[in-house]
Scaffold this active site. Structure first.
Site: not given
Lengths: 400, 288
Positions: A88, A110, A377
C-alpha cells in the site's frame, strides 16, 4: 456530445461521480500528467521509495516450497518487507507527494482492515498533511491495533456507521467528505478503483512491483517468468505486479479472488468470477449485486479482499482474456498461510495467502521446469488474531 | 461539433409532436410569471401505500413536479436523512418495479404532473438500460435525474432517452466551469439541476454568497440553451427558497426537509400529512 475515451479500459472505468468532483478530477489528472514527466518529482519519489519505504524489495527463491509442491521453481516477491508491512505504501507515498505538490492541506482515505489507513497516515506524516481516515464501524471493532497505529501516526479515524458499516461504506463516506471539502482536500484512494484518473494513477505507482520482478527474475534465471500470480481485492498489488508483463504474451498471469466460504454459499468476494457489470464508486466495472442493482456485501476472511467491486482495468483484462482470474476459499488460503510460515519462515498476509493457495492447489498444472513468481503483497502480523481463532475453532471441532 | 448541433435540432422537432410534460409545465408557469416547486421523496418510504398518500398531499398542496428517489444501497450524494430513509425502504422490500407502480397509480389521478426518477447509475444501467428506460416510459415516468452520471459517460443513455421522449436532467455544481455548463445545458432536457452547495443532500443553516453567485452565472449560461434552471440541496425554508429564486432560478427543489417531516412524524400519519401540506403551501407561496 463528446464521448470521452479518457480513463476507459474498454467499456470499463469512466468518471461516474457527482458533478462537484469533476473539476477536482480534472485538476488531479492535469497535475499528475505534468508531474509524472517532471524529473524532480520522479527523483523525490524514487528517493522516498528507496530510503523510507525500503525498495527494491527482494525476490526470494522459495526452495522449500518448490520442493514441497514438486513443481515449478517458485519465487516470492517480498512486498511484505516494505515499511508498513504491505505494498500500500508504494501508492500512498506517490499520491501524498502529488497532493503536497498540488498544495492540498488535508488528506482523506478509506480503509478496510486498516492497512491503507496506516500507509496513508505514514505518507501524510512525511508531508505534514492533516489526515482523516474513514473506516467501517465493524472494521474498527475487528482491527483495533491498526486503529491505534493510525492514531499514533496522528491520523483521525472516523468509524462509519452507515450502510453495512464496512469498506464499501467507508468509500461512500470518504466520497461524501470529498464532495463537501473538495477545495482543500485530496482523497487518497487506496486501490486501482474509483473515477479516472485514480485507476491509472494508482496502477502507475504500484507498477514498480512488476518492473522490479522483471529485472530481478531475468537476472536470476536469464529469462522472463512463465507465470505470475497475485491476489485481487480492489486489485492494486495485482495490477502493479502484472502491468510490466501485459505485452509479454508468453507470461501467463493469474489473478486470485477471495472465494470466502465457497461459491455456492454466496459468502464470497469473487467479483470478477461471480459479479455483474455495474457502476459504483465512480467506475464501471464488475460488482456483486442483486437483480435490481443493489450492491451486496462481500465476504472474505482477509479484510483486504473484502470488497464487492474490482478495479476497471481488471474487468477489461478479464474480458480480453489476458489475465486468468480464479477463486480460492478462506479454508484454502488459511492452509497456504500455515504452510508458508512453516516451510519458509515467512508469515504472509491472508490476502497474499490466496495467491499462494492457488499455486499449491494447482501445482500440477505448471510444468516442472517453469518459473513462477507469486507476489506476497503484505505480511501476516495483522492476521494473527484471526488465525489463532480459526485454529482454536478447528481444534474444538476435532474434540467433538 | 456543427454536425452534432444539427442532429439535436432534428430531435427537438420530433419531441415537439409529443412534448415532455416537464417542458409543458415550465412553459405554462413562465407564461403566468411563476416559478416551479419540485418535491423529492424516497420511493416506498415508509411503505408503498403511505408513499402514495404523501405524494398526493404534496401535489394537492402545490408541488409542480414530483421526484421519486429509487432507493440504492450506496447513495453517495446523499446525507444522513435520505440515506436512512433509503435503507429503511430497501429493508421493507422496495424495488425499482414497485417505484414504477407508484407512478403508474398516481398518474391516473394526476396525469399532467411530471414525475421524475432520481436514482444512481447502477439502478438504471446494471440490468439492461434500454429495457429499463422503456419500462419507465410505459409506466408514464417523464424523465431521470442521475446524480452520479455526467455528460461524457452518457452517450447511449441520451440517445435512448431522446428516442423515448424522456427528460434527461443533468446536475451542475457551484464549481462547474462555463464550458461544462454549456455541455450540461445542451445534454439536458426539462431543466438543469444546480446543486446549491459543496456538499451532499440535507438541510443547512444558511447559504453563502457563492451559492447565489453560482445561480446567477449558471442561469446566464444555460439561458442561451433555452432551458430552465432549478436549484436544490439544502433548501429547508421559504426564506432560502426566496433568495435562490431571486438570484435567478426558475424553480426550487426540496428533498431532505420533506423527508425529515415524514420521518419525524412516522407514527402519526394525519399529523405528518397535515404538516407536509402546510410546509408545501408555504413554499408554494414564494414560487412566484
Amino acid at each position: 456530445m463528446k464521448q470521452s475515451n479518457i480513463g476507459k479500459f474498454g467499456i470499463f472505468g469512466g468518471r461516474y461521480v457527482p458533478e462537484t468532483l469533476i473539476p477536482a478530477l480534472d485538476d488531479l489528472d492535469y497535475n499528475y500528467q505534468k508531474l509524472k514527466k517532471n524529473k524532480q518529482f520522479q527523483k523525490e519519489l524514487a528517493n522516498l521509495l528507496k530510503n523510507y519505504a525500503g525498495r527494491p524489495t527482494p525476490l526470494y527463491f522459495a526452495k522449500n516450497l518448490t520442493n514441497f509442491i514438486k513443481g515449478p521453481k517458485v519465487f516470492l516477491k517480498r512486498e511484505d518487507l516494505l515499511h508498513s508491512g504491505a505494498h500500500k505504501i508504494n501508492n500512498t507515498i506517490g499520491q501524498g507527494l502529488l497532493a503536497y505538490k498540488m498544495g492540498k492541506k488535508r488528506i482523506i482515505a478509506e480503509t478496510g482492515a486498516g492497512q491503507h489507513g496506516v500507509a496513508t497516515a505514514m505518507a501524510s506524516a512525511i508531508f505534514g498533511l492533516k489526515t482523516e481516515i474513514y473506516m467501517g464501524a465493524k472494521d474498527v471493532e475487528r482491527q483495533q491495533s491498526n486503529v491505534f497505529r493510525m492514531k499514533l501516526l496522528n491520523a483521525k479515524v472516523h468509524p462509519v456507521t452507515s450502510g453495512s458499516m464496512t469498506l464499501k461504506d467507508s468509500v461512500n463516506e470518504a466520497l461524501r467528505d470529498w464532495i463537501t471539502n473538495v477545495k482543500t482536500t485530496h482523497y487518497l484512494i487506496g486501490t486501482v478503483m474509483g473515477p479516472h484518473p485514480f485507476p491509472m494513477m494508482v496502477r502507475d505507482f504500484q507498477s514498480v512491483i512488476g518492473r522490479e520482478i522483471k529485472s530481478q527474475v531475468v537476472h536470476e534465471t536469464g529469462s522472463l517468468p512463465d507465470s505470475v500470480i497475485a491476489c485481487v481485492g480492489g486489485g492494486s498489488n495485482a495490477i502493479g505486479t502484472f502491468f510490466s508483463f501485459l505485452n509479454d504474451d508468453k507470461v501467463d498471469l493469474y489473478g486470485i479472488e477471495a472465494g470466502g466460504k465457497g461459491m455456492i454459499s454466496g459468502h464470497h468476494a469473487a467479483t470478477l468470477t461471480k459479479g455483474k457489470i455495474g457502476i459504483l464508486h465512480g467506475m464501471k466495472s464488475y460488482f456483486l449485486q442483486d437483480k435490481d442493482g443493489q450492491i451486496k456485501e462481500a465476504h472474505s476472511i482477509s479484510a483486504g479482499l473484502d470488497y464487492p467491486g474490482v478495479g476497471p482495468e481488471h474487468a477489461y483484462l478479464k474480458d480480453i482474456k489476458r489475465v486468468n482470474y480464479s477463486v480460492v476459499t478462506d479454508e484454502e488460503a488459511m492452509k497456504a498461510f500455515l504452510l508458508l510460515s512453516k516451510l519458509e519462515g515467512i508469515i504472509p498476509a491472508l490476502e497474499s495467502s490466496h495467491a499462494l493457495a492457488y499455486l499449491i492447489k494447482n501445482a500440477k498444472m505448471f510444468s516442472r521446469n517453469s518459473t513462477i513468481v507469486v507476489t506476497i503483497s503484505g505480511r501476516g502480523d495483522k492476521d494473527l488474531q484471526i488465525i489463532r481463532e480459526h485454529i482454536e475453532e478447528k481444534e474444538k471441532e476435532k474434540e467433538k | 461539433m456543427k454536425k452534432k448541433k444539427k442532429k439535436k435540432k432534428n430531435d427537438e422537432i420530433e419531441m415537439n409532436e409529443n412534448r415532455n410534460k416537464v417542458n409543458v409545465l415550465f412553459d405554462s408557469l413562465s407564461q403566468k410569471g411563476k416559478k416551479a416547486l419540485i418535491c423529492y421523496v424516497v420511493g416506498g418510504y415508509p411503505d408503498q401505500e403511505t408513499s402514495k398518500e404523501i405524494i398526493k398531499t404534496l401535489i394537492n398542496s402545490g408541488a409542480d413536479i414530483i421526484e421519486i428517489g429509487i432507493p440504492f444501497s450506496d447513495p453517495m450524494a446523499d446525507g444522513p436523512t435520505i440515506q436512512q430513509a433509503s435503507l429503511k425502504a430497501l429493508e421493507k422490500g422496495i424495488t425499482p418495479l414497485k417505484c414504477f407502480n407508484i407512478v403508474k397509480d398516481l398518474k391516473k389521478q394526476f396525469k399532467d404532473t411530471p414525475f421524475l426518477f432520481m436514482t444512481y447509475s447502477n439502478i438504471v444501467f446494471s440490468n439492461n438500460l434500454r429495457n429499463f428506460l422503456i419500462a419507465a416510459k410505459k409506466n408514464r415516468i417523464d424523465g431521470f435525474i442521475i446524480p452520479d452520471l455526467n455528460v461524457e459517460d452518457s452517450k447511449e443513455y441520451l440517445e435512448l432517452a431522446r428516442t423515448l421522449g424522456l427528460a434527461t436532467i443533468f446536475l451542475s455544481a457551484p464549481n462547474t466551469t462555463k464550458k461544462r455548463l454549456s455541455e450540461i445545458a445542451s445534454a439536458s432536457t426539462g431543466f438543469v439541476y444546480m446543486v446549491s452547495v459543496f456538499g451532499i443532500t440535507g438541510s443547512r443553516q444558511n447559504f453563502e454568497k457563492y451559492t447565489f453567485d453560482a445561480v446567477q452565472k449558471t442561469k446566464e449560461i444555460i439561458n442561451r440553451y433555452k432551458i430552465p434552471l432549478a436549484v436544490g440541496f439544502g433548501i429547508s425554508n421559504p426564506t432560502d427558497g426566496k433568495n435562490i429564486l431571486k438570484a435567478g432560478a426558475d424553480g426550487i427543489i426540496v428533498g431532505s426537509s420533506v423527508m425529515k417531516l415524514i420521518m419525524d412524524n412516522e407514527n402519526d400519519k394525519d399529523k405528518m400529512l397535515l404538516e407536509l401540506g402546510n410546509f408545501i403551501k408555504e413554499l408554494k407561496a414564494i414560487c412566484k
